[in-house]
Design an enzyme around this catalytic site. Structure first.
Site, PDB file in Angstrom:
ATOM      1  N   GLU A 113      -8.691   1.160  -5.382  1.00  0.00           N
ATOM      2  CA  GLU A 113      -9.878   0.302  -5.341  1.00  0.00           C
ATOM      3  C   GLU A 113     -11.074   1.035  -5.950  1.00  0.00           C
ATOM      4  OE1 GLU A 113     -10.584  -3.216  -2.342  1.00  0.00           O
ATOM      5  OE2 GLU A 113     -11.419  -1.392  -1.486  1.00  0.00           O
ATOM      6  N   HIS A 130      16.168   9.537   0.003  1.00  0.00           N
ATOM      7  CA  HIS A 130      17.364   8.702   0.122  1.00  0.00           C
ATOM      8  C   HIS A 130      17.075   7.286  -0.323  1.00  0.00           C
ATOM      9  CE1 HIS A 130      19.379  11.972   2.270  1.00  0.00           C
ATOM     10  NE2 HIS A 130      18.146  12.229   2.679  1.00  0.00           N
ATOM     11  N   LYS A 153     -10.495 -13.854  -4.015  1.00  0.00           N
ATOM     12  CA  LYS A 153     -11.115 -14.527  -2.862  1.00  0.00           C
ATOM     13  C   LYS A 153     -11.662 -15.883  -3.281  1.00  0.00           C
ATOM     14  CE  LYS A 153     -12.731 -10.419  -0.412  1.00  0.00           C
ATOM     15  NZ  LYS A 153     -13.924  -9.670  -0.066  1.00  0.00           N
TER      16      LYS A 153
END
Ligand SMILES: O=P(O)(O)OC[C@H]1O[C@H](O)[C@H](O)[C@@H](O)[C@@H]1O
Length: 528
Positions: A322, A351, A455
Site C-alpha cells: 500500500e 512443503h 470503494k
C-alpha cells in the site's frame, strides 16, 4: 564466488545491533561495489528526506499531512510541545484504562470483569493488532482477543458464535481512523445486534479508536460508549501499530507495550544513521532496489521460521504494497511502482511453494526471519543430539543455501527471540526501510489513492441494487434482464445487474430468477 570469498562477503556486510541483539545479513544479495557506490547519492537524499519527515515536513503532500509514526516511539522528537503532550496523554490513558479493566474497576454491567475482546476493524486497523496478538499474547491472557476484519456474514457469525456465551463479558473495540469504513461499520452493527439479542447494553461494552470528529467518534459520544481513544491524522493506518490502534488491544492482552515502544525507538535510532553500511533499514532498501532494479521487478517472499511470526508477512504485505504500489511519482510521472509481498512461514512453506522458488521463475528474493531462541525451557531430542529446533534452524540454512546455489538471492534478519522489544524493532525496521525506498524511487509512500477506485465502484453497485429492486417491486410482471436494465436506466450495466440478482436470488432476498441460470438471456426475474 568460492566459500572463502562468500564467508568474507558475509562478514563484510553483516550488521549487528548490540542493544537489540539483532543481525541483518544481506551478503546473499548479489550487488557489487559499483552498484553500492552508484546508490550513495540517492541514499544521501533519502536520509535527508527522512530527517525532514521526522521534523514535521508535509511528507504526504497529496493529503497535505505530516507523517509522525516515529514520534509515537519517542515523543521528545515530535515537532511541537502540543503533539508531544498529546502522545503522552493517550499513552497514559491507555495504561490507566487497561489497569482499570484488569482490576475490574471498569467492568461490564452484569459481572465483575471483562474476559474477552472483540476487535472490529480492517486493513491498518486490524493487521497490526492481529500480528501482535499472534506473536506476543501470553498463553493465558487477562483478556482473550477475537477479530472481525471483514464484512463476510459467515465470518462474522463464526466469530460471534465463539463468543456467544461470553458476550456479556466481552469488550468491543471498534477501530477505524476515518470512522467511515463500511466493512467496520457493518461489523459494528452486527455486533450491536448480537448484544441486543441478549438484552445487553452495547454502549457499556464498546470502545472507539478513531480520528477526531469522525462519524464513529460522534456515535460513540452520543451513545455514551465506555471510552474513546484518538487516532491522529499524522499517523497512517498501516503504521498505526504503536498508536492507540495497536497499543490498547496489546495492553489489554497483557503485552508489555512500553517494551514494544522501547524496541521500536531503539531501531528508529539505528535507522537514522546516515551511513549505508551501518543502517539496517538502508541495507534493506538497498537490497530491494538492487533486486527489483528500482522498479519492483522481483517479489519479496517473507519467510519467518517461527510460528508466532506467521502474520508478519501479511502485516508487511499491506505496509509495503500500500505504501510503494503507486501509479505516479512525486513529479507526476507515470511509474507504476511497487514490490509484491507474500509468504507465510518456514519450514512449512518448504512443503508448499519453495519448489518453485528453487527451480521455477526467478522473479523474487526471499527474506528469512530467523529466531535464535527455540523455546522457553528444555528441548527433548528427536534424534541423537538433535532437537526440533535444530531441524528448524538447519532447514532455514539449507533453504538459503539451496536458493543461493541456484542464483536466488536472500536476506536474513535474525532476532534473539520473539518478545515485545524485538517485535517493536521489526515493525520500526520495516517502517523506515519503506520510507527510505520510497525516497529512492521518488514516490509518496503515505497515501493510497488506488484504494478509492474499488470503494467507489462498490458503492455504485449498491446504488444500482437499490434501483433494480425498486423497479422490480413497481413492476408486477416477470421481466428479462434487458427489460429490467432498460427500466432501471442502466442498459450498459446488464452484467452487474445479473450478478446482483443472482446474489439476491441465492439469499432469498425477495427476488426470483426463472430459466437457465447459466444462460442469462433466458432468465425472467420477478419480485416476491
Ligand atoms: O482505519 P480505517 O479508516 O477504517 O481504514 C482502514 C483501511 O482501509 C483503507 O481502505 C486503507 O486502504 C487502509 O490503509 C486502511 O488502513
Amino acid at each position: 564466488m568460492d566459500a572463502p570469498a562468500l564467508w568474507q562477503r558475509y562478514q563484510d556486510w553483516l550488521y549487528y545491533h548490540q542493544g537489540l541483539d539483532f543481525y541483518l545479513d544481506v551478503s546473499r544479495m548479489r550487488f557489487d561495489h559499483a552498484f553500492v557506490e552508484a546508490m550513495r547519492p540517492k541514499f544521501e537524499k533519502a536520509f535527508q528526506d527522512m530527517e525532514a519527515l521526522e521534523r514535521g515536513a508535509i511528507a504526504n503532500p497529496d493529503e497535505n499531512r505530516m507523517v509522525g509514526h516515529y514520534w509515537l516511539r519517542d515523543p521528545d522528537i515530535a515537532p511541537t510541545p502540543e503533539l508531544r503532550q498529546d502522545i503522552l496523554t493517550v499513552l497514559e490513558k491507555i495504561e490507566s484504562f487497561t489497569t482499570k479493566v484488569h482490576s475490574g474497576d471498569i467492568h461490564p454491567p452484569g459481572s465483575s470483569k471483562f474476559t474477552d475482546i472483540l476487535s472490529i476493524g480492517i486493513g491498518g486497523s486490524a493487521l497490526g493488532p492481529e500480528f501482535v496478538a499472534d506473536a506476543l499474547a501470553p498463553n493465558v491472557p487477562p483478556l482473550a482477543i477475537h477479530f472481525i476484519d471483514n464484512t463476510d456474514p459467515a465470518g462474522i457469525d463464526a466469530t460471534i458464535a465463539k463468543l456467544q456465551d461470553r458476550l456479556a463479558n466481552t469488550l468491543v473495540l471498534i477501530i477505524s481512523k476515518s470512522g467511515g469504513t463500511p466493512e467496520t461499520r457493518n461489523g459494528m452493527i452486527e455486533a450491536k445486534k448480537a448484544y441486543e439479542s441478549q438484552k445487553l447494553d452495547f454502549a457499556a461494552h464498546a470502545v472507539a479508536i478513531t480520528g477526531e470528529d469522525s462519524n464513529l467518534e460522534q456515535l460513540a459520544k452520543s451513545e455514551g460508549w465506555l471510552a474513546t481513544f484518538p487516532m491522529y491524522d499524522w499517523v497512517g493506518g498501516r503504521t498505526s501499530e504503536m498508536s492507540a490502534v495497536g497499543l490498547l488491544p496489546a495492553a489489554l492482552q497483557g503485552i508489555d507495550i512500553r517494551q514494544m515502544l522501547a524496541g521500536a525507538k531503539e531501531m528508529d535510532s539505528a535507522t537514522r544513521i546516515h551511513n549505508l553500511h551501518e543502517n539496517p533499514a538502508a541495507l534493506l532498501a538497498l537490497s530491494w532496489y538492487f533486486s527489483g532494479n528500482g522498479q519492483g521487478e522481483k517479489d519479496m517472499v517473507v519467510l519467518p521460521y517461527k510460528d508466532s511470526l506467521l502474520l508478519f508477512s501479511r502485516y508487511l504485505q499491506q505496509l509495503v504494497m500500500e505504501s510503494l504500489g503507486k501509479e505516479k511519482d512525486l513529479d507526476g510521472n507515470t511509474v507504476h511502482q511497487g514490490i509484491a509481498v507474500y509468504g507465510n512461514k518456514g519450514s512449512t512453506d518448504q512443503h508448499a511453494y519453495v519448489q518453485q522458488l528453487r527451480e521455477g521463475v526467478p522473479n523474487f528474493f526471499v527474506t528469512f526471519i530467523e529466531v535464535l531462541r527455540d523455546r522457553e525451557g528444555h528441548s527433548p531430542q528427536v534424534e541423537a543430539g538433535v532437537t526440533s529446533g535444530d531441524y528448524l534452524s538447519g532447514l532455514l540454512q539449507g533453504t538459503r543455501k539451496a536458493l543461493y546455489d541456484n542464483q536466488r538471492d536472500s536476506i536474513t534478519v535474525t532476532i534473539p527471540q520473539v518478545n515485545p522489544r524485538t517485535v517493536g524493532a521489526l515493525i520500526a525496521l520495516y517502517d523506515r526501510a519503506v520510507g527510505l525506498y520510497a525516497s529512492l524511487v521518488n514516490i509518496n509512500a503515505y497515501h493510497q489513492p488506488g484504494v478509492e477506485a474499488g470503494k467507489k465502484a462498490a458503492s455504485a453497485i449498491l446504488d444500482l441494487q437499490k434501483r433494480v429492486i425498486q423497479v422490480l417491486q413497481d413492476q408486477g410482471e416477470p421481466m428479462s434482464l434487458s427489460q429490467l436494465a432498460q427500466k432501471a436506466g442502466a442498459t450498459d450495466q446488464i452484467e452487474a445487474i445479473y450478478k446482483i440478482l443472482r446474489h439476491l436470488h441465492t439469499n432469498q432476498r425477495g427476488v426470483v430468477l426463472e430459466g437457465k441460470l447459466g444462460e442469462p438471456s433466458s432468465l425472467k426475474v420477478s419480485a416476491v
